[in-house]
Motif scaffolding. Structure first.
Motif: not given
Length: 487
Positions: A413-417
């Motif tokens: 559910d999550e993508y953090i960059m």
């Protein structure tokens, strides 16, 4: 490329309005779920203009399939150039300018007379679908006055609209390979006969993919090379030196050798990007190596389509080297839509869905390409539908999207960059959330004892980092946030 649906701007805007309702945040996003004080973030934001990069700029595809009004598209684009320039666009891509076999209905992908850009009465019209030569030159001049480069679509793999001619290399069969003043080429420049197409006295074919086999141009013929780019009055020289184009988008490069793109660019120069319609990043890399030209990052496009739509799982965004931009960032032109992907004509519903990013996820896709490296492209109809959000994302790309990339999270559910920034530029953190509820995540930032704000206003929380840069950030359901420090 071709074979696309004529979707009206009105219909697209209605769909876009529905999407905005899906991606916007609510009061509860911040006051209940996030437990953070609701503060007007506008008063906390830095003036991002101080971080504008020397290499700033975003590409605009300034057309869609079957643009309307016919004969008035150049004027339509001219009226929007100033707004695009003010939004941070630095190049616009126009459709193939030459007269096509279908005349006033042609989108330019059935080229007959490369030198007729709207001034000869042939194929049932004087103007092209887009307008007259004078209107094209006005558009290019207006773009230059506003600091924008103008990129021409170059279709040099095949031709259409010539006269019938017996081809001895096809056993005497008649094909439409005769181009002269009375057979589809009123300009009289770059007249062609069957010897300039495949098969001929040199070989049967030069590439595996013959898009229009009977009129597939043979670039091994010196005459073809000379007229396309070699002569002082070649097609390329006419477009660049006379009309004022600044560069090239090469259509369907699978149908001719990469060495011909290199030869064109070596002779003429200018910005260049190739349409190698392939989702395999290695295929794209090999073409870039051979042509020495940037390419559209179809691998990035298909990873976004797969993760956001088909799989509904963002994990693959964290994989190494599954996009051209992860291999050759400076050679990757990223995009979320184009005139091909947005077309339904001739496609099954399944085929369309598997080759386009849904409207509901368009802004999530743009949040990705407008925070990562690569040279991002905005599609005309998307800009019309999501103008406010895209203006914000373009400003972020042109300012805060700098520094090394670190992937903090890539899960279902999550993508953090995180972009590391450089010098006085603090960089940013992108948080994508495709779940149906607000998410939060504990991160370690590069910012000690700082108050943060979401520069997209999708979240109104104002988290504070501790002495080690640790804090909690938030992303609304089915949306994204982009965090950086406050002023």
């Amino acid at each position: 490329m071709k074979n696309l649906r004529n979707i009206s701007t009105k219909t697209f805007l209605l769909l876009g309005g529905m999407v905005l309702g899906l991606t916007g945040c609510t009061e509860d996003d911040n006051t209940i779920d996030q437990g953070e004080p609701v503060i007007t973030s506008q008063s906390l934001k830095m003036d991002l203009s101080q971080f504008k990069r020397d290499d700033a700029g975003v590409f605009m595809q300034a057309f869609y399939w079957n643009v309307e009004p016919r004969g008035g598209w150049y004027d339509q684009v001219t009226s929007q150039v100033e707004d695009w320039a003010n939004s941070g666009i630095n190049r616009i891509w126009l459709p193939a300018p030459g007269k096509g076999a279908s005349g006033g209905f042609s989108m330019g992908y059935d080229p007959a007379d490369y030198f007729d850009v709207g001034e000869f009465d042939q194929h049932g019209t004087v103007e092209t679908r887009f307008g007259s030569r004078a209107e094209l030159e006005t558009l290019i001049a207006t773009a230059h006055q506003n600091g924008l480069e103008v990129i021409a679509d170059i279709v040099m793999g095949h031709n259409s609209g010539g006269g019938l001619q017996a081809n001895p290399f096809r056993g005497g069969d008649e094909v439409y390979s005769l181009f002269n003043e009375v057979n589809g080429n009123a300009s009289g420049k770059f007249n062609r006969t069957n010897e300039h197409f495949h098969p001929n006295d040199i070989h049967e074919r030069d590439e595996q993919d013959l898009f229009f086999a009977e009129t597939d141009l043979c670039h091994d013929q010196q005459y073809v090379q000379d007229w396309l780019w070699g002569r002082d009055d070649s097609v390329a020289a006419f477009y660049k030196n006379t009309l004022g184009f600044d560069g090239w988008r090469f259509d369907y490069v699978k149908s001719f050798g990469a060495q011909w793109v290199k030869a064109w660019n070596d002779k003429i120069g200018g910005f260049s990007v190739g349409e190698n319609f392939d989702g395999n990043q290695q295929v794209l890399k090999d073409w870039v190596d051979a042509s020495e030209s940037p390419a559209f990052d179809f691998a990035c496009f298909y990873r976004l389509e797969e993760t956001l739509d088909r799989a509904q799982d963002l994990t693959a965004l964290g994989d190494a080297e599954n996009m051209l931009r992860k291999i050759y960032a400076d050679k990757a032109v990223t995009f979320t839509a184009n005139h091909d992907t947005e077309n339904r004509e001739g496609k099954s519903e399944e085929d369309f869905k598997n080759n386009s990013i849904s409207y509901a996820n368009k802004l999530l896709a743009y949040s990705y390409i407008l925070t990562h490296d690569g040279y991002p492209t905005v599609f005309y109809l998307d800009y019309q539908a999501f103008k406010g959000q895209l203006k914000t994302l373009i400003e972020i790309y042109n300012t805060l999207a700098v520094g090394d990339i670190e992937i903090i999270e890539a899960s279902k559910d999550e993508y953090i960059m995180k972009r590391g920034g450089n010098g006085d530029n603090p960089g940013l953190i992108l948080y994508m959330n495709i779940s149906n509820q607000t998410k939060q995540f504990d991160v370690t930032t590069n910012w000690a004892n700082k108050t943060l704000v979401d520069y997209t206003d999708n979240s109104r929380a104002t988290p504070t980092t501790d002495a080690n840069g640790n804090t909690t950030i938030y992303a609304p359901a089915g949306s994204y946030s982009i965090w950086s420090v406050t002023k």
